[in-house]
Design a protein around this motif. Structure first.
Motif, PDB file in Angstrom:
ATOM      1  N   ILE A   1       0.841  -1.204   0.000  1.00  0.00           N
ATOM      2  CA  ILE A   1       0.000   0.000   0.000  1.00  0.00           C
ATOM      3  C   ILE A   1       0.874   1.250   0.000  1.00  0.00           C
ATOM      4  O   ILE A   1       0.618   2.214  -0.739  1.00  0.00           O
ATOM      5  N   LYS A   2       1.902   1.248   0.812  1.00  0.00           N
ATOM      6  CA  LYS A   2       2.832   2.387   0.868  1.00  0.00           C
ATOM      7  C   LYS A   2       3.463   2.626  -0.500  1.00  0.00           C
ATOM      8  O   LYS A   2       3.548   3.765  -0.968  1.00  0.00           O
ATOM      9  N   GLY A   3       3.911   1.534  -1.131  1.00  0.00           N
ATOM     10  CA  GLY A   3       4.548   1.658  -2.440  1.00  0.00           C
ATOM     11  C   GLY A   3       3.593   2.201  -3.494  1.00  0.00           C
ATOM     12  O   GLY A   3       3.956   3.072  -4.287  1.00  0.00           O
ATOM     13  N   LEU A   4       2.365   1.691  -3.487  1.00  0.00           N
ATOM     14  CA  LEU A   4       1.366   2.154  -4.457  1.00  0.00           C
ATOM     15  C   LEU A   4       1.034   3.630  -4.239  1.00  0.00           C
ATOM     16  O   LEU A   4       0.923   4.401  -5.191  1.00  0.00           O
ATOM     17  N   CYS A   5       0.880   4.028  -2.988  1.00  0.00           N
ATOM     18  CA  CYS A   5       0.547   5.423  -2.691  1.00  0.00           C
ATOM     19  C   CYS A   5       1.703   6.358  -3.037  1.00  0.00           C
ATOM     20  O   CYS A   5       1.488   7.468  -3.529  1.00  0.00           O
ATOM     21  N   ASN A   6       2.918   5.903  -2.807  1.00  0.00           N
ATOM     22  CA  ASN A   6       4.085   6.739  -3.105  1.00  0.00           C
ATOM     23  C   ASN A   6       4.358   6.861  -4.601  1.00  0.00           C
ATOM     24  O   ASN A   6       5.154   7.702  -5.021  1.00  0.00           O
ATOM     25  N   THR A   7       3.718   6.008  -5.395  1.00  0.00           N
ATOM     26  CA  THR A   7       3.844   6.107  -6.857  1.00  0.00           C
ATOM     27  C   THR A   7       2.532   6.623  -7.471  1.00  0.00           C
ATOM     28  O   THR A   7       2.229   6.350  -8.622  1.00  0.00           O
ATOM     29  N   ASN A   8       1.780   7.358  -6.650  1.00  0.00           N
ATOM     30  CA  ASN A   8       0.535   8.013  -7.087  1.00  0.00           C
ATOM     31  C   ASN A   8      -0.504   7.030  -7.622  1.00  0.00           C
ATOM     32  O   ASN A   8      -1.163   7.289  -8.635  1.00  0.00           O
ATOM     33  N   LYS A   9      -0.663   5.910  -6.925  1.00  0.00           N
ATOM     34  CA  LYS A   9      -1.680   4.924  -7.293  1.00  0.00           C
ATOM     35  C   LYS A   9      -2.577   4.614  -6.092  1.00  0.00           C
ATOM     36  O   LYS A   9      -2.727   3.449  -5.695  1.00  0.00           O
ATOM     37  N   PRO A  10      -3.183   5.652  -5.516  1.00  0.00           N
ATOM     38  CA  PRO A  10      -4.014   5.424  -4.326  1.00  0.00           C
ATOM     39  C   PRO A  10      -5.236   4.565  -4.612  1.00  0.00           C
ATOM     40  O   PRO A  10      -5.710   3.855  -3.718  1.00  0.00           O
ATOM     41  N   ASP A  11      -5.763   4.627  -5.850  1.00  0.00           N
ATOM     42  CA  ASP A  11      -6.929   3.808  -6.182  1.00  0.00           C
ATOM     43  C   ASP A  11      -6.594   2.318  -6.077  1.00  0.00           C
ATOM     44  O   ASP A  11      -7.376   1.528  -5.550  1.00  0.00           O
ATOM     45  N   LYS A  12      -5.429   1.939  -6.591  1.00  0.00           N
ATOM     46  CA  LYS A  12      -5.006   0.533  -6.505  1.00  0.00           C
ATOM     47  C   LYS A  12      -4.748   0.139  -5.052  1.00  0.00           C
ATOM     48  O   LYS A  12      -5.047  -0.985  -4.638  1.00  0.00           O
ATOM     49  N   ALA A  13      -4.185   1.074  -4.297  1.00  0.00           N
ATOM     50  CA  ALA A  13      -3.928   0.807  -2.877  1.00  0.00           C
ATOM     51  C   ALA A  13      -5.247   0.581  -2.138  1.00  0.00           C
ATOM     52  O   ALA A  13      -5.358  -0.331  -1.303  1.00  0.00           O
ATOM     53  N   TYR A  14      -6.238   1.403  -2.475  1.00  0.00           N
ATOM     54  CA  TYR A  14      -7.557   1.274  -1.838  1.00  0.00           C
ATOM     55  C   TYR A  14      -8.187  -0.079  -2.174  1.00  0.00           C
ATOM     56  O   TYR A  14      -8.731  -0.765  -1.292  1.00  0.00           O
ATOM     57  N   LEU A  15      -8.108  -0.483  -3.438  1.00  0.00           N
ATOM     58  CA  LEU A  15      -8.682  -1.763  -3.849  1.00  0.00           C
ATOM     59  C   LEU A  15      -7.971  -2.935  -3.171  1.00  0.00           C
ATOM     60  O   LEU A  15      -8.610  -3.926  -2.781  1.00  0.00           O
ATOM     61  N   LEU A  16      -6.658  -2.826  -3.029  1.00  0.00           N
ATOM     62  CA  LEU A  16      -5.893  -3.869  -2.340  1.00  0.00           C
ATOM     63  C   LEU A  16      -6.352  -3.969  -0.887  1.00  0.00           C
ATOM     64  O   LEU A  16      -6.529  -5.075  -0.353  1.00  0.00           O
ATOM     65  N   MET A  17      -6.569  -2.828  -0.278  1.00  0.00           N
ATOM     66  CA  MET A  17      -6.995  -2.806   1.123  1.00  0.00           C
ATOM     67  C   MET A  17      -8.384  -3.409   1.295  1.00  0.00           C
ATOM     68  O   MET A  17      -8.619  -4.236   2.177  1.00  0.00           O
TER      69      MET A  17
END
Length: 256
Positions: free
Chosen positions: A193-209
């Motif tokens: 999640i940290k990696g996805l958010c730091n690469t401007n992919k919060p939507d993918k991070a949210y779906l993973l969560m």
């Protein structure tokens, strides 16, 4: 026993030295250790392992290295406990190259069955100094040497890849981890999640969560806070970009 002129056997010496080291009475332990030979007893691998572990725990790493070299110089083969004490102690203070240098021959010899703790300490140490090539080589070797990577091994590497924004490598490692039958824990997911958010992919991070972590009951406050912070940052950047477009469009930048 001294008063009766009885000389303890090495087993008794080891028990006594272990007690002194546990109580952090290192100076007395070292004094008695050096007196063993004078009393007609030769230290064995267990003796050295106890002493190396003891001096490492109080931060006397030069003494640990000296004891290690003395042990090897006498032709004694270090066991897993001795290797573990030295490697973990040195790696914790950033002396990973020295730790590797001292145990590499033991590792290559294949006569000692190393625990995952030793390999993980080396992998973590090399990751901390950005030597990922060395860390991955050790992971590959540990598998060949019959010691399978565990959850800690994968989490250490995931942490490195995500911190360095190497998301493709992190994703490959994550999938390999699952194929190996190792179930990711909350730390594993939070790294992704940290990696996805730091690469401007919060939507993918949210779906993973939502799809993975919540389904497995692993989501925690860190997960939510990381995603929320990323979405807030994304909104702010979006608004800033809109303002800049208006600013340039109206020619206000020429008046600045």
């Amino acid at each position: 026993m001294d008063k009766l002129n009885y000389v303890p056997d090495i087993w008794a010496f080891n028990i006594y030295l272990n007690l002194l080291c546990r109580e952090k009475m290192i100076d007395l332990a070292l004094e008695d250790f050096h007196s063993i030979v004078k009393k007609g007893r030769d230290p064995d691998v267990v003796t050295y392992a106890i002493m190396i572990d003891g001096v490492c725990k109080v931060g006397r790493f030069n003494s640990a290295v000296g004891l290690w070299k003395e042990m090897v110089g006498k032709g004694l083969s270090p066991d897993n406990k001795a290797c573990c004490a030295l490697v973990v102690g040195l790696c914790e203070v950033g002396k990973v190259d020295l730790a590797y240098e001292l145990v590499v021959e033991v590792i290559k010899g294949g006569n000692v069955e190393f625990s995952t703790l030793i390999y993980n300490a080396l992998i973590s140490g090399f990751c901390r100094i950005s030597r990922i090539d060395k860390a991955q080589a050790i992971k590959l070797f540990m598998t060949k040497n019959g010691c399978e990577p565990d959850l800690v091994t994968y989490n250490v590497l995931l942490n490195y890849f995500c911190n360095e924004l190497m998301l493709q490598e992190a994703d490959k490692l994550f999938k390999k981890m699952e194929r190996s039958g190792i179930r990711p824990d909350v730390y594993s997911y939070n790294q992704m999640i940290k990696g996805l958010c730091n690469t401007n992919k919060p939507d993918k991070a949210y779906l993973l969560m939502v799809n993975k972590m919540e389904a497995d009951g692993l989501v925690d406050a860190v997960s939510y806070n990381t995603v929320i912070k990323a979405f807030c940052k994304d909104v702010i950047l979006e608004r800033l970009t809109s303002c800049l477009r208006i600013w340039v469009g109206r020619g206000l930048h020429q008046m600045w």
